[in-house]
Scaffold this active site. Structure first.
Site, short mmCIF file in Angstrom:
data_model
loop_
_atom_site.label_atom_id
_atom_site.label_comp_id
_atom_site.label_asym_id
_atom_site.label_seq_id
_atom_site.Cartn_x
_atom_site.Cartn_y
_atom_site.Cartn_z
N CYS A 287 21.70 2.01 18.73
CA CYS A 287 21.33 1.83 17.40
C CYS A 287 22.51 1.02 16.55
CB CYS A 287 21.35 3.38 16.73
SG CYS A 287 22.66 4.31 16.78
N GLU B 20 29.43 11.28 9.38
CA GLU B 20 30.08 12.15 10.53
C GLU B 20 31.32 11.40 10.97
OE1 GLU B 20 26.74 13.80 13.49
OE2 GLU B 20 25.86 11.67 12.99
#
Length: 491
Positions: free
Chosen positions: A289, A462
């Site tokens: 990604c 995150e």
């Protein structure tokens, strides 16, 4: 408790769920195939509504005792879990390479060490979180990070072990109990992770796994109001569905989604270094990604850059990911192969030129040749939408303003790469709308740093404190510095 196992590359793996510290079989099974040669790896238990309910009830029952432990008391469990992964390193490497087509070399030298670090690092970092004092004129504020409850973790097939532990580390270290829904196309290393949790002595119900499809098992899980958090990595359409289901119950979500990241090559770039890095975008068959998939190259260096990158791409070895010399392996599933082929064919039909590749690779049915397309409009499908395969696009620009406009001209904003004179490249990078961006480099990560995207590339961050901000209920305990007396004369 079911003891049935399948065997992959000589290693035994349970095909069943892991709920309340035990293996639980299902009467409903699905077939799992190896992306390398399409051989049947085994039949896997599909999670039903009853399995989802059992996992949530187990996690709820285990939560009070696990949450009551201090971070220091939870840390040995996570350290042992990391050590158990290390003991089974070869099994994790071989199984995930067969299950998901991940390069064996990447598993050995990157994924497994990182998976262990994901657990031990967050266990250590959790020690710094409790009762952080913040002093103001009137009071001392003890800012606490309390466990939120039962967490659902949903992971993708392009890096199952790494991304499961990336979420599992902070979730468990914070004192939550967890239910992992692994990817349907690559569930086996999550099953091995359950064996590690059992061996590490995690109390029953603290860590659970329910396998199955997103539309079936996943939908039942994320719709449940008993969840406290949902952490998802995957596609935008699935994230929208999860967000709607979670929103009905006001369950907070962290969503790390797709990318269509720019790879900008400025006029003053080290072209050979940029081209070598560009060839890395084909690793894992482009199923990454955060890869830079849209090459934006200054028109004055276009020919030299294309020639240099063509040379590096020609050196890439496409083949069996279990061969440590291989650099480009298979695409995960026949449906994904069809998706990649469709993108390329529609782009060519619309006038795109193939610089290299553009067709299936002869090595096997789920292999596609590293591909570069050019001469597309900015509005074209191939430029605007994530392919998630070994397919890149190349456009040229005349100046920095045009490069930045092209870079920002999609609905995605996950990552990016800029090559050029350091000061020049940094100035351009600062104007690209994205969650992170590398200058004259690629893939540098630190667990303390934030990771995530903007626009359609995600919601939330995150890493480091950001992971704990999500997985915890943040509470302010206010202790006044002077005696407090109630007054009704004003508010």
């Amino acid at each position: 408790m079911s003891t049935e196992q399948i065997h992959v590359a000589g290693f035994a793996v349970s095909p069943h769920h892991y709920i309340h510290g035990e293996r639980v079989a299902s009467e409903v099974l699905f077939d799992l195939y190896c992306p390398i040669d399409q051989s049947l790896l085994g039949r896997i238990s599909e999670g039903t509504a009853a399995h989802v309910d059992a996992a949530i009830r187990a996690a709820l029952a285990a939560f009070p005792a696990w949450a009551a432990l201090t971070a220091a008391e939870r840390k040995p469990y996570l350290d042992r879990l990391a050590a158990e992964i290390g003991k089974r390193a070869e099994a994790f490497c071989q199984v995930e390479s067969n299950d998901a087509g991940i390069l064996l070399s990447r598993m050995k030298h990157g994924v497994v060490p990182r998976a262990m670090l994901n657990l031990s690092w967050f266990a250590e970092h959790a020690l710094t979180l409790q009762d952080r004092p913040m002093e103001t004129e009137q009071a001392t504020h003890l800012v606490r990070h309390d466990p939120a409850g039962v967490v659902a973790i949903i992971t993708p097939w392009n890096s199952p072990l790494m991304l499961a532990t990336w979420k599992l580390g902070p979730a468990l270290a914070a004192g939550n109990t967890v239910i992992v829904k692994p990817p349907e196309w690559a569930p086996l290393t999550s099953s091995l992770l359950a064996d590690c949790a059992h061996a590490a002595g995690l109390p029953p119900g603290v860590f659970n796994i329910v396998q199955g499809s997103g539309a079936g098992t996943g939908a039942k899980l994320v719709s449940d109001p008993r969840l406290a958090r949902i952490s998802f990595t995957g596609s935008v359409p699935t994230a929208k569905w999860i967000a709607r289901a979670a929103g009905a119950n006001l369950v907070p979500c962290s969503l790390e989604l797709g990318g269509k990241s720019p790879f900008i090559v400025l006029e003053d770039a080290d072209l050979d270094n940029a081209a070598a890095t560009g060839a890395l975008m084909y690793r894992n068959a482009g199923q990454v990604c955060l890869a830079g998939t849209r090459f934006l190259v200054h028109h004055k260096v276009h020919d030299a850059f294309v020639a240099a990158m063509r040379g590096y791409v020609a050196q890439l070895k496409v083949g069996d990911p279990r061969d440590e010399a291989t650099e480009v392996g298979p695409i995960i599933h026949p449906r994904q192969v069809e998706r990649v082929q469709g993108f390329v064919q529609r782009a060519v039909d619309a006038g795109a030129e193939v610089l290299w590749g553009g067709a299936p690779h002869p090595f096997g049915a789920q292999y596609y040749a590293p591909t570069m397309l050019t001469h597309m409009q900015q509005s074209s499908e191939i430029v605007q939408n994530e392919v998630f395969g070994p397919v890149l696009t190349l456009q040229t620009f005349a100046d920095d303003a045009e490069a930045i406009a092209l870079a920002n001209g999609t609905d995605y904003g996950l990552g990016g790469v800029v090559y050029g004179d350091t000061a020049h490249a940094t100035a351009v990078a600062e104007q690209v709308r994205t969650g992170f961006i590398w200058v004259n480099s690629f893939g540098i990560r630190d667990l303390a740093a934030p990771f995530g995207g903007i626009k359609r590339s995600g919601v939330g961050r995150e890493g480091g404190d950001w992971s704990f901000e999500f997985f915890c209920d943040v509470k302010d305990v206010v202790v006044p510095k002077k005696p407090f007396r109630a007054s009704f004369s004003h508010r």
